[in-house]
Write a protein that holds these residues in place. Structure first.
Motif, PDB file in Angstrom:
ATOM      1  N   TYR A   1       2.428   0.493   9.053  1.00 33.10           N
ATOM      2  CA  TYR A   1       1.376   1.183   9.478  1.00 33.10           C
ATOM      3  C   TYR A   1       1.139   1.627  11.109  1.00 33.10           C
TER       4      TYR A   1
ATOM      5  N   SER B   1      -3.310   7.281   2.604  1.00 31.93           N
ATOM      6  CA  SER B   1      -3.970   6.015   2.347  1.00 31.93           C
ATOM      7  C   SER B   1      -4.230   5.176   3.455  1.00 31.93           C
TER       8      SER B   1
ATOM      9  N   SER C   1       1.103  10.950   1.055  1.00 33.30           N
ATOM     10  CA  SER C   1       0.189  10.240   0.389  1.00 33.30           C
ATOM     11  C   SER C   1      -0.089   8.841   1.082  1.00 33.30           C
ATOM     12  N   THR C   2       1.225   8.173   1.584  1.00 39.18           N
ATOM     13  CA  THR C   2       1.084   6.966   2.112  1.00 39.18           C
ATOM     14  C   THR C   2       0.153   7.165   3.699  1.00 39.18           C
TER      15      THR C   2
ATOM     16  N   LYS D   1      -7.574   6.597   4.938  1.00 38.22           N
ATOM     17  CA  LYS D   1      -8.544   6.031   3.984  1.00 38.22           C
ATOM     18  C   LYS D   1      -8.958   4.615   4.265  1.00 38.22           C
ATOM     19  N   SER D   2      -8.128   3.735   4.797  1.00 35.15           N
ATOM     20  CA  SER D   2      -8.317   2.243   4.852  1.00 35.15           C
ATOM     21  C   SER D   2      -9.019   2.300   6.140  1.00 35.15           C
TER      22      SER D   2
END
Length: 376
Positions: A90, A143, A139-140, A146-147
């Motif tokens: 991340y 994601s 997509s990761t 989005k978090s």
């Protein structure tokens, strides 16, 4: 290269550059810069400016929620629940993709159109070569974004854009499965050349263990008296926190998920092989040493070499896990038991991701209805 979590970079001219936020104007961050001959000197200069800056009020409190500020808070809050590998993953996504895009932007100013344009850019021109990233990678990244927004919405009261506006089509790649003939040839070679690394490959092919799990396996985890293997760790090479000494380091952590901590029965023939090589409890299976280990990348290379020697087309090591699951289904294995052996949280994961009927099985199933074509 910046230090993780710090705005300190080494410039092309050899100097170190530190950056700090001076304030906000119209929703945009205004930055100040300091320079030094060494990282340490630059960090000391930067800390003085940041200490002073933190004591001041933002120029525009209405737009004080910069994306970098909110995403940093999100990651710090999430860290206690994340594995080290996830934290690194991340952090890299933030530093390499999200910070460069949304640097100096208030998170409450990011719209659905911004998200759509961002995902399109990643797909078409993203990456170091500018040729676009894979849909899975994009997509990761989305994601993670989005978090960050979910955190901002929950703790800062910022409205969250509708991420359903982003549609990323993913075309799953066909997974390589060894045919029965290929599996038999590889098995014969490994059994005739019983190096410890080859035994590790055999274990993965006939238990479905992941490469990191078998690399972390010690003899204390192999319960020969009960003819089973207890999986409770996995080996990974990750980015090092202290890059002044090494860029990466090998660590052993808990497996992928709680369901991955499991007990696997050992097939009889594999059990007989293991009995011949029993070593001290603290010794690694793949080396027979208490201190020396074989990391996943090295075992992957051993596997590739074995394929070439056997005249088998190239395959990724993870194909052994898929091959194991597929063979078990072909031989009528109970799906619930297979799911637990693989360490899956549900049977659906096993069926949807790890079971790939071979052409031989499809032909066999098709022949089962051939009697209806017979003329009576």
């Amino acid at each position: 290269m910046s230090k993780r979590g710090e705005n300190i970079y080494k410039r092309k001219d050899g100097r170190w550059e530190g950056r700090y936020a001076k304030g906000y104007v119209g929703g945009k961050i205004k930055y100040g810069y300091v320079y030094g001959k060494t990282y340490k000197a630059t960090k000391e200069k930067l800390s003085k400016y940041m200490d002073f800056n933190n004591s001041q009020k933002p120029i525009n409190t209405k737009n004080r929620f910069s994306f970098i500020e909110i995403s940093s808070k999100w990651l710090e809050t999430a860290k206690p629940q994340l594995k080290q590998s996830s934290v690194i993953k991340y952090s890299n996504i933030l530093e390499n993709f999200l910070y460069p895009k949304f640097e100096g932007t208030s998170i409450n100013c990011i719209t659905c159109d911004d998200l759509i344009n961002f995902s399109t850019e990643l797909l078409t021109t993203g990456g170091t070569k500018g040729t676009g990233l894979s849909p899975k990678t994009v997509s990761t990244i989305i994601s993670v974004l989005k978090s960050v927004f979910a955190y901002a919405s929950r703790y800062e009261g910022i409205s969250m854009p509708d991420f359903n506006c982003i549609n990323i089509k993913q075309n799953p790649k066909p997974m390589r499965i060894l045919s029965i003939d290929e599996q038999q040839r590889l098995t014969q070679y490994l059994c005739e050349n019983q190096l410890l690394s080859n035994i590790g490959i055999l274990i993965c092919m006939y238990t479905g263990m992941r490469i990191g799990e078998v690399c972390a396996l010690k003899w204390k985890d192999i319960l020969l008296s009960e003819q089973c293997i207890f999986v409770e760790g996995t080996m990974q090479r990750l980015q090092s926190d202290n890059k002044e000494f090494a860029k990466t380091e090998v660590i052993i952590t808990s497996p992928k998920s709680n369901s991955s901590i499991r007990t696997i029965p050992i097939p009889d023939n594999l059990y007989e092989i293991l009995m011949k090589y029993k070593s001290s409890d603290e010794a690694y299976l793949l080396t027979g040493s208490n201190v020396r280990f074989l990391e996943p990348r090295t075992l992957q290379n051993h596997f590739k070499s074995a394929l070439k020697i056997c005249g088998i087309n190239d395959a990724n090591f993870h194909a052994l896990r898929h091959t194991f699951a597929t063979r078990c289904i072909e031989f009528g294995f109970d799906v619930k038991s297979l799911s637990e052996i693989l360490g899956h949280a549900s049977v659906n994961i096993t069926l949807n991701k790890y079971v790939h009927p071979s052409m031989e099985l499809k032909q066999k199933n098709m022949n089962m209805i051939s009697d209806f074509l017979a003329v009576k």
